[in-house]
Design a protein around this motif. Structure first.
Motif, PDB file in Angstrom:
ATOM      1  N   VAL A 141       5.788   2.088   2.249  1.00 23.30           N
ATOM      2  CA  VAL A 141       5.328   1.363   3.434  1.00 23.30           C
ATOM      3  C   VAL A 141       4.011   0.653   3.131  1.00 23.30           C
ATOM      4  O   VAL A 141       3.909  -0.560   3.250  1.00 23.30           O
ATOM      5  CB  VAL A 141       5.179   2.309   4.642  1.00 23.30           C
ATOM      6  CG1 VAL A 141       4.657   1.543   5.859  1.00 23.30           C
ATOM      7  CG2 VAL A 141       6.523   2.963   4.974  1.00 23.30           C
ATOM      8  N   THR A 142       2.996   1.408   2.738  1.00 21.60           N
ATOM      9  CA  THR A 142       1.718   0.812   2.349  1.00 21.60           C
ATOM     10  C   THR A 142       1.179   1.564   1.138  1.00 21.60           C
ATOM     11  O   THR A 142       1.564   2.691   0.867  1.00 21.60           O
ATOM     12  CB  THR A 142       0.685   0.883   3.491  1.00 21.60           C
ATOM     13  OG1 THR A 142       0.609   2.229   3.957  1.00 21.60           O
ATOM     14  CG2 THR A 142       1.053  -0.054   4.633  1.00 21.60           C
ATOM     15  N   GLY A 143       0.251   0.926   0.423  1.00 25.56           N
ATOM     16  CA  GLY A 143      -0.266   1.502  -0.798  1.00 25.56           C
ATOM     17  C   GLY A 143      -1.757   1.751  -0.750  1.00 25.56           C
ATOM     18  O   GLY A 143      -2.464   1.248   0.121  1.00 25.56           O
ATOM     19  N   ARG A 144      -2.187   2.556  -1.721  1.00 28.90           N
ATOM     20  CA  ARG A 144      -3.616   2.782  -1.905  1.00 28.90           C
ATOM     21  C   ARG A 144      -3.875   2.961  -3.394  1.00 28.90           C
ATOM     22  O   ARG A 144      -3.036   3.516  -4.105  1.00 28.90           O
ATOM     23  CB  ARG A 144      -4.107   3.994  -1.112  1.00 28.90           C
ATOM     24  CG  ARG A 144      -3.702   5.375  -1.581  1.00 28.90           C
ATOM     25  CD  ARG A 144      -2.246   5.685  -1.358  1.00 28.90           C
ATOM     26  NE  ARG A 144      -1.862   5.519   0.039  1.00 28.90           N
ATOM     27  CZ  ARG A 144      -1.854   6.517   0.915  1.00 28.90           C
ATOM     28  NH1 ARG A 144      -2.195   7.724   0.531  1.00 28.90           N
ATOM     29  NH2 ARG A 144      -1.451   6.315   2.139  1.00 28.90           N
ATOM     30  N   GLU A 299      -5.100  -0.387   4.238  1.00 28.58           N
ATOM     31  CA  GLU A 299      -4.077  -0.047   3.267  1.00 28.58           C
ATOM     32  C   GLU A 299      -3.509  -1.320   2.644  1.00 28.58           C
ATOM     33  O   GLU A 299      -3.677  -2.423   3.179  1.00 28.58           O
ATOM     34  CB  GLU A 299      -2.980   0.781   3.930  1.00 28.58           C
ATOM     35  CG  GLU A 299      -3.475   2.135   4.416  1.00 28.58           C
ATOM     36  CD  GLU A 299      -2.366   2.983   5.009  1.00 28.58           C
ATOM     37  OE1 GLU A 299      -1.282   2.440   5.308  1.00 28.58           O
ATOM     38  OE2 GLU A 299      -2.579   4.196   5.161  1.00 28.58           O
ATOM     39  N   ILE A 300      -2.825  -1.166   1.518  1.00 22.97           N
ATOM     40  CA  ILE A 300      -2.280  -2.321   0.806  1.00 22.97           C
ATOM     41  C   ILE A 300      -0.865  -2.579   1.303  1.00 22.97           C
ATOM     42  O   ILE A 300       0.013  -1.714   1.174  1.00 22.97           O
ATOM     43  CB  ILE A 300      -2.245  -2.068  -0.712  1.00 22.97           C
ATOM     44  CG1 ILE A 300      -3.646  -1.743  -1.236  1.00 22.97           C
ATOM     45  CG2 ILE A 300      -1.668  -3.277  -1.447  1.00 22.97           C
ATOM     46  CD1 ILE A 300      -3.657  -1.282  -2.683  1.00 22.97           C
ATOM     47  N   PRO A 301      -0.598  -3.753   1.887  1.00 19.43           N
ATOM     48  CA  PRO A 301       0.777  -4.060   2.295  1.00 19.43           C
ATOM     49  C   PRO A 301       1.656  -4.210   1.062  1.00 19.43           C
ATOM     50  O   PRO A 301       1.268  -4.851   0.087  1.00 19.43           O
ATOM     51  CB  PRO A 301       0.633  -5.379   3.063  1.00 19.43           C
ATOM     52  CG  PRO A 301      -0.621  -5.994   2.536  1.00 19.43           C
ATOM     53  CD  PRO A 301      -1.521  -4.866   2.154  1.00 19.43           C
ATOM     54  N   LEU A 302       2.832  -3.620   1.112  1.00 15.81           N
ATOM     55  CA  LEU A 302       3.711  -3.645  -0.054  1.00 15.81           C
ATOM     56  C   LEU A 302       4.903  -4.566   0.132  1.00 15.81           C
ATOM     57  O   LEU A 302       5.786  -4.633  -0.718  1.00 15.81           O
ATOM     58  CB  LEU A 302       4.175  -2.222  -0.389  1.00 15.81           C
ATOM     59  CG  LEU A 302       3.036  -1.285  -0.805  1.00 15.81           C
ATOM     60  CD1 LEU A 302       3.559   0.099  -1.111  1.00 15.81           C
ATOM     61  CD2 LEU A 302       2.280  -1.846  -2.012  1.00 15.81           C
ATOM     62  N   VAL A 303       4.917  -5.308   1.241  1.00 14.00           N
ATOM     63  CA  VAL A 303       5.922  -6.344   1.458  1.00 14.00           C
ATOM     64  C   VAL A 303       5.368  -7.664   0.952  1.00 14.00           C
ATOM     65  O   VAL A 303       4.194  -7.982   1.156  1.00 14.00           O
ATOM     66  CB  VAL A 303       6.288  -6.442   2.953  1.00 14.00           C
ATOM     67  CG1 VAL A 303       7.184  -7.632   3.220  1.00 14.00           C
ATOM     68  CG2 VAL A 303       6.973  -5.161   3.399  1.00 14.00           C
TER      69      VAL A 303
END
Length: 344
Positions: A141-144, A299-303
């Motif tokens: 969903v999101t990254g870190r 957070e980092i969006p992963l889309v």
């Protein structure tokens, strides 16, 4: 009366803060996937939700419910690891109580997928994710990213090694939070990548010159106050601190191709068949939700096509290690090692 859009629902739920709606829309125009194009969610759905991000995930759920009045969403909350173990136990007993599992770490995802509880996802979901984050049985969903926050008054960038392993021999005063789950996942990655002997030596070396904190926000605050020169923390703690204190004496450094720049992720698993769990996942990957989590949770969006938080190096500029994030579920040897060397 004009029907309220999903973006307006996020604003009403507090999920988009106090920004004007026009600003919010401008933030999301680069994405090809919007909630406006997603099917309505109807029926009963049970979500096991790992605790995370101080209620921001709850705001997302409220906004999804507002847009989908025929969705009967039941949420069970708890620690991600505990919920993962519950899902495994329920699977072994032949009992299905959850349709979805949204975890704040991939280690918990690995526990569930390794138990065979996850259902495969359609290609259109994995295709919209960034390279390196496409998995057939779960969706990030999101990254870190793991970072080295450092005090800009005490340390120059040239003094910071680009290898996390080299810090064990450094004269820098280091802050860490060894009891914190994100740090333990980082050490697990090091153990997998570097081996147990090297990791044990590293822990002993850091421990000689380190100050302990209860959590990684405390590490970043200690760095900024000058209590330590440098620390270990996920990226968003520094970005959150600087959002409230732009002149804070802290900046981010990154290592190369080792556990020190590991990119971890929150993720979601479908546990039951059918279109409803899959369509719910599509909402979490929508541009509106991804943009909100990037702006509010840092957070980092992963889309693909969604802007990441300001102040963070782009994923393309980083050199994270190549590893299956689900392997971070193998935490027990890490905890045993940390206790053996006196870190825990």
């Amino acid at each position: 009366m004009q029907r309220r859009t999903f973006l307006q629902g996020l604003v009403a739920a507090g999920a988009l803060g106090s920004l004007p709606l026009g600003t919010v829309q401008a933030l999301t125009q680069t994405s090809s996937v919007s909630v406006e194009s997603l099917p309505k969610l109807e029926g009963d759905l049970t979500l096991y939700l790992g605790r995370g991000e101080g209620g921001l995930y709850e705001n997302v759920l409220k906004a999804i419910e507002k847009r989908n009045p025929k969705l009967n969403l039941k949420v069970r909350r708890g620690g991600s690891a505990a919920l993962a173990n519950t899902i495994v136990a329920e699977t072994k007993a032949g009992v299905k109580r959850a349709d979805l599992f949204w975890a704040v770490d991939t280690g918990s995802i690995g526990v569930v997928t390794d138990a065979g509880a996850a259902k495969p996802l359609p290609n259109d979901i994995t295709a919209q994710l960034k390279d390196g984050f496409q998995y057939p049985s779960w969706s990030p969903v999101t990254g870190r990213v793991r970072t080295l926050p450092y005090n800009t008054q005490r340390v120059s960038p040239e003094q910071i090694p680009d290898s996390v392993m080299a810090l064990a021999d450094s004269d820098l005063k280091i802050g860490w939070a060894p009891a914190y789950s994100s740090f333990q996942s980082f050490v697990t990655a090091m153990r997998i990548l570097e081996g147990e002997k090297a990791t044990k030596t590293w822990l002993k070396g850091i421990n000689r010159n380190a100050k302990k904190y209860a959590g990684e926000l405390g590490v970043v605050m200690g760095v900024e106050r000058g209590e330590v020169d440098i620390g270990f923390a996920n990226h968003y703690y520094t970005l959150r601190l600087k959002s409230g204190k732009p002149d804070a004496n802290v900046a981010l450094a990154y290592t190369n191709n080792d556990a020190g720049c590991l990119v971890n992720a929150s993720g979601i698993v479908a546990l039951s068949e059918g279109s409803l769990p899959v369509n719910f996942i599509r909402y979490l990957l929508s541009q509106e939700v991804q943009s909100y989590l990037a702006r509010e949770a840092y957070e980092i969006p992963l889309v693909q096509g969604v802007e990441q938080p300001q102040g963070l190096a782009s994923l393309s500029a980083l050199s994270p290690p190549d590893m299956d994030l689900r392997k971070l579920a193998d935490l027990r040897p890490t905890l045993n090692m940390m206790r053996e060397v006196g870190v825990l």
